[in-house]
Design an enzyme around this catalytic site. Structure first.
Site, PDB file in Angstrom:
ATOM      1  N   HIS A 249      -3.186   6.725   2.876  1.00  0.00           N
ATOM      2  CA  HIS A 249      -3.628   5.426   2.367  1.00  0.00           C
ATOM      3  C   HIS A 249      -5.023   5.133   2.924  1.00  0.00           C
ATOM      4  CE1 HIS A 249      -4.065   1.364   1.297  1.00  0.00           C
ATOM      5  NE2 HIS A 249      -3.783   0.871   2.492  1.00  0.00           N
TER       6      HIS A 249
ATOM      7  N   ASN B  49     -10.251  -0.637   0.450  1.00  0.00           N
ATOM      8  CA  ASN B  49      -8.793  -0.531   0.429  1.00  0.00           C
ATOM      9  C   ASN B  49      -8.283  -1.065  -0.912  1.00  0.00           C
ATOM     10  OD1 ASN B  49      -6.038  -0.868   0.742  1.00  0.00           O
ATOM     11  ND2 ASN B  49      -6.163  -1.686   2.824  1.00  0.00           N
TER      12      ASN B  49
ATOM     13  N   CYS C 187       0.812  -1.223   0.000  1.00  0.00           N
ATOM     14  CA  CYS C 187       0.000   0.000   0.000  1.00  0.00           C
ATOM     15  C   CYS C 187       0.849   1.279   0.000  1.00  0.00           C
ATOM     16  CB  CYS C 187      -0.946  -0.005   1.189  1.00  0.00           C
ATOM     17  SG  CYS C 187      -1.883  -1.531   1.303  1.00  0.00           S
TER      18      CYS C 187
HETATM   19  N1  COA Z   1     -18.192  -8.601  10.540  1.00  0.00           N
HETATM   20  C1  COA Z   1     -18.466  -8.855  11.824  1.00  0.00           C
HETATM   21  N2  COA Z   1     -17.527  -9.158  12.728  1.00  0.00           N
HETATM   22  C2  COA Z   1     -16.248  -9.204  12.302  1.00  0.00           C
HETATM   23  C3  COA Z   1     -15.901  -8.951  10.973  1.00  0.00           C
HETATM   24  C4  COA Z   1     -16.936  -8.646  10.082  1.00  0.00           C
HETATM   25  N3  COA Z   1     -16.698  -8.386   8.772  1.00  0.00           N
HETATM   26  N4  COA Z   1     -14.561  -9.067  10.849  1.00  0.00           N
HETATM   27  C5  COA Z   1     -14.098  -9.378  12.049  1.00  0.00           C
HETATM   28  N5  COA Z   1     -15.114  -9.488  12.937  1.00  0.00           N
HETATM   29  C6  COA Z   1     -15.084  -9.823  14.337  1.00  0.00           C
HETATM   30  C7  COA Z   1     -13.801 -10.484  14.764  1.00  0.00           C
HETATM   31  O1  COA Z   1     -13.857 -11.867  14.438  1.00  0.00           O
HETATM   32  C8  COA Z   1     -13.843 -10.264  16.249  1.00  0.00           C
HETATM   33  O2  COA Z   1     -14.656 -11.243  16.827  1.00  0.00           O
HETATM   34  P1  COA Z   1     -14.273 -11.941  18.230  1.00  0.00           P
HETATM   35  O3  COA Z   1     -14.162 -10.805  19.209  1.00  0.00           O
HETATM   36  O4  COA Z   1     -15.404 -12.860  18.467  1.00  0.00           O
HETATM   37  O5  COA Z   1     -12.970 -12.613  17.966  1.00  0.00           O
HETATM   38  C9  COA Z   1     -14.568  -8.928  16.399  1.00  0.00           C
HETATM   39  O6  COA Z   1     -15.171  -8.662  15.121  1.00  0.00           O
HETATM   40  C10 COA Z   1     -13.692  -7.763  16.743  1.00  0.00           C
HETATM   41  O7  COA Z   1     -12.496  -7.881  16.027  1.00  0.00           O
HETATM   42  P2  COA Z   1     -11.391  -6.764  16.130  1.00  0.00           P
HETATM   43  O8  COA Z   1     -10.162  -7.289  15.467  1.00  0.00           O
HETATM   44  O9  COA Z   1     -11.318  -6.270  17.531  1.00  0.00           O
HETATM   45  O10 COA Z   1     -12.060  -5.614  15.277  1.00  0.00           O
HETATM   46  P3  COA Z   1     -11.396  -4.267  14.906  1.00  0.00           P
HETATM   47  O11 COA Z   1     -12.155  -3.178  15.518  1.00  0.00           O
HETATM   48  O12 COA Z   1      -9.912  -4.281  15.107  1.00  0.00           O
HETATM   49  O13 COA Z   1     -11.652  -4.203  13.343  1.00  0.00           O
HETATM   50  C11 COA Z   1     -10.476  -4.561  11.310  1.00  0.00           C
HETATM   51  C12 COA Z   1     -11.140  -5.217  12.512  1.00  0.00           C
HETATM   52  C13 COA Z   1      -9.869  -5.642  10.427  1.00  0.00           C
HETATM   53  C14 COA Z   1     -11.501  -3.777  10.549  1.00  0.00           C
HETATM   54  C15 COA Z   1      -9.365  -3.598  11.828  1.00  0.00           C
HETATM   55  O14 COA Z   1      -8.552  -4.282  12.750  1.00  0.00           O
HETATM   56  C16 COA Z   1      -8.515  -3.083  10.735  1.00  0.00           C
HETATM   57  O15 COA Z   1      -8.964  -2.322   9.890  1.00  0.00           O
HETATM   58  N6  COA Z   1      -7.209  -3.402  10.741  1.00  0.00           N
HETATM   59  C17 COA Z   1      -6.291  -2.939   9.745  1.00  0.00           C
HETATM   60  C18 COA Z   1      -6.495  -3.742   8.509  1.00  0.00           C
HETATM   61  C19 COA Z   1      -5.815  -3.101   7.335  1.00  0.00           C
HETATM   62  O16 COA Z   1      -5.927  -1.932   7.144  1.00  0.00           O
HETATM   63  N7  COA Z   1      -5.118  -3.905   6.551  1.00  0.00           N
HETATM   64  C20 COA Z   1      -4.497  -3.467   5.376  1.00  0.00           C
HETATM   65  C21 COA Z   1      -3.314  -2.651   5.695  1.00  0.00           C
HETATM   66  S1  COA Z   1      -2.759  -1.856   4.270  1.00  0.00           S
END
Ligand code: COA
Length: 323
Positions: A241, A271, A117
């Protein structure tokens, strides 16, 4: 030597730009219908409402590249080099840029850049370096078809990523040009946090990527701002980004940059990795959010874990709406 510097050589300026998005829109409701997720969760946790799927990386790159050439009043024959930032090339061999070079009739060289990215900003810096060394015109494209690398049954990743492309033409100038400063970095020890094996799907530790993303964006932005000799108050626009609106808000709040100085398109693109910064930049340019002399910060982070930021002072072309 640190990978940041203040260039003071034959400069470059952006003279044209363009984008491409595949026509197929995938909404949060589409995921809600087949995965254990909801529109509300996706919107609140990521800021994404829809993304585009389809096409190929080369086709999107060619469409965006052609638009950028048209706007600059150039043809492929005028271009010395095409740099294609992508982490989702169409083939293992050869570079996707080789197809772009052929189909746009580009006279000069062609290669892909993979810094995930951060790739577009890596490419922007490389283009400036090569222009400083004597090239006259570079076509820089960020293009991705991440839907191919994403397991559409995995709610952790499927909802996040989309396909698209953005391109700019950079031309040599007689003065120092647009780029005031940059910072490029990588922490390869964290590479397992987000990866995809050849032929396989992306896997990611979302929480840890989130935490690191905010930290490195702020650090890299501050490094580039310091090299440019300006502060965040001097910025007219930040083009971050587009991964998650909460990452953008957290990073910009630490930089003391309010939302009306931030370019965002991720609500409708998701993204798009290397394509996300040019998509957001072009959207801001076309909306007249950049004026001559404005300071603009581009800042990306991603798999690797890589990061890249650049401060430019806008000396380039402006669309009708902003003049
Ligand atoms: N719908 C519903 N629940 C979801 C889900 C979805 N699409 N995706 C994940 N969950 C769940 C998880 O399984 C977790 O469940 P659990 O508590 O039973 O294990 C719960 O939601 C919370 O997960 P968490 O990781 O705390 O959520 P978050 O607030 O961190 O959001 C992301 C998850 C992936 C959106 C966030 O961490 C994120 O954006 N990270 C960066 C990812 C990124 O940008 N990657 C590319 C980099 S260039």
């Amino acid at each position: 030597m640190p990978a940041s510097t203040t260039p003071a050589r034959r400069g470059a300026t952006i003279s044209g730009w363009g984008t491409a998005l595949p026509p197929h829109v995938v909404t949060n409701a589409d995921f809600e219908a087949r995965l254990d997720t909801t529109d509300e969760w996706i919107t609140e946790r990521t800021g994404i409402r829809e993304r585009r799927h389809g096409s190929s990386t080369a086709a999107l790159a060619i469409e965006a590249g052609r638009a950028a050439l048209d706007m600059a009043g150039l043809t492929g024959d005028d271009i010395d080099l095409v740099l294609l930032a992508t982490t989702s090339p169409d083939y293992q061999i050869p570079s996707t840029a080789s197809q772009v070079q052929d189909e746009l009739g580009i006279r000069g060289g062609a290669c892909d850049i993979n810094a995930a990215c951060s790739g577009f900003v890596y490419g922007l810096v490389q283009a400036h370096g090569l222009i400083a060394m004597g090239l006259n015109r570079v076509l820089l494209i960020g293009a991705e078809t991440l839907s191919r690398l994403t397991d559409q049954e995995d709610r952790n990743t499927a909802i996040l990523f989309g396909d698209g492309a953005g391109a700019v033409v950079l031309e040599a100038t007689d003065d120092a040009g647009q780029l005031l400063a940059f910072d490029l970095g990588s922490d390869g020890s964290a590479r397992k946090l987000l990866d995809a094996p050849i032929g396989g799907y992306m896997q990611m530790n979302g929480k840890e990527v989130f935490r690191r993303a905010v930290t490195v964006m702020v650090q890299s932005a501050n490094t580039s701002l310091a090299s440019a000799g300006i502060s965040a108050d001097d910025l007219a626009l930040v083009v971050p980004h587009q991964a998650n609106i909460r990452i953008i808000e957290a990073a910009c709040s630490r930089l003391n940059v309010d939302a009306d100085r931030v370019a965002t398109v991720l609500a409708t693109t998701g993204n798009t990795s290397s394509a996300s910064i040019p998509l957001a930049l072009v959207d801001a340019l076309d909306s007249g959010r950049v004026k001559k002399g404005d300071h603009v910060l581009l800042v990306g982070f991603g798999a690797g874990m890589s990061w890249a930021s650049a401060v430019i002072r806008w000396t380039g072309h402006l669309p009708e709406v902003a003049s």
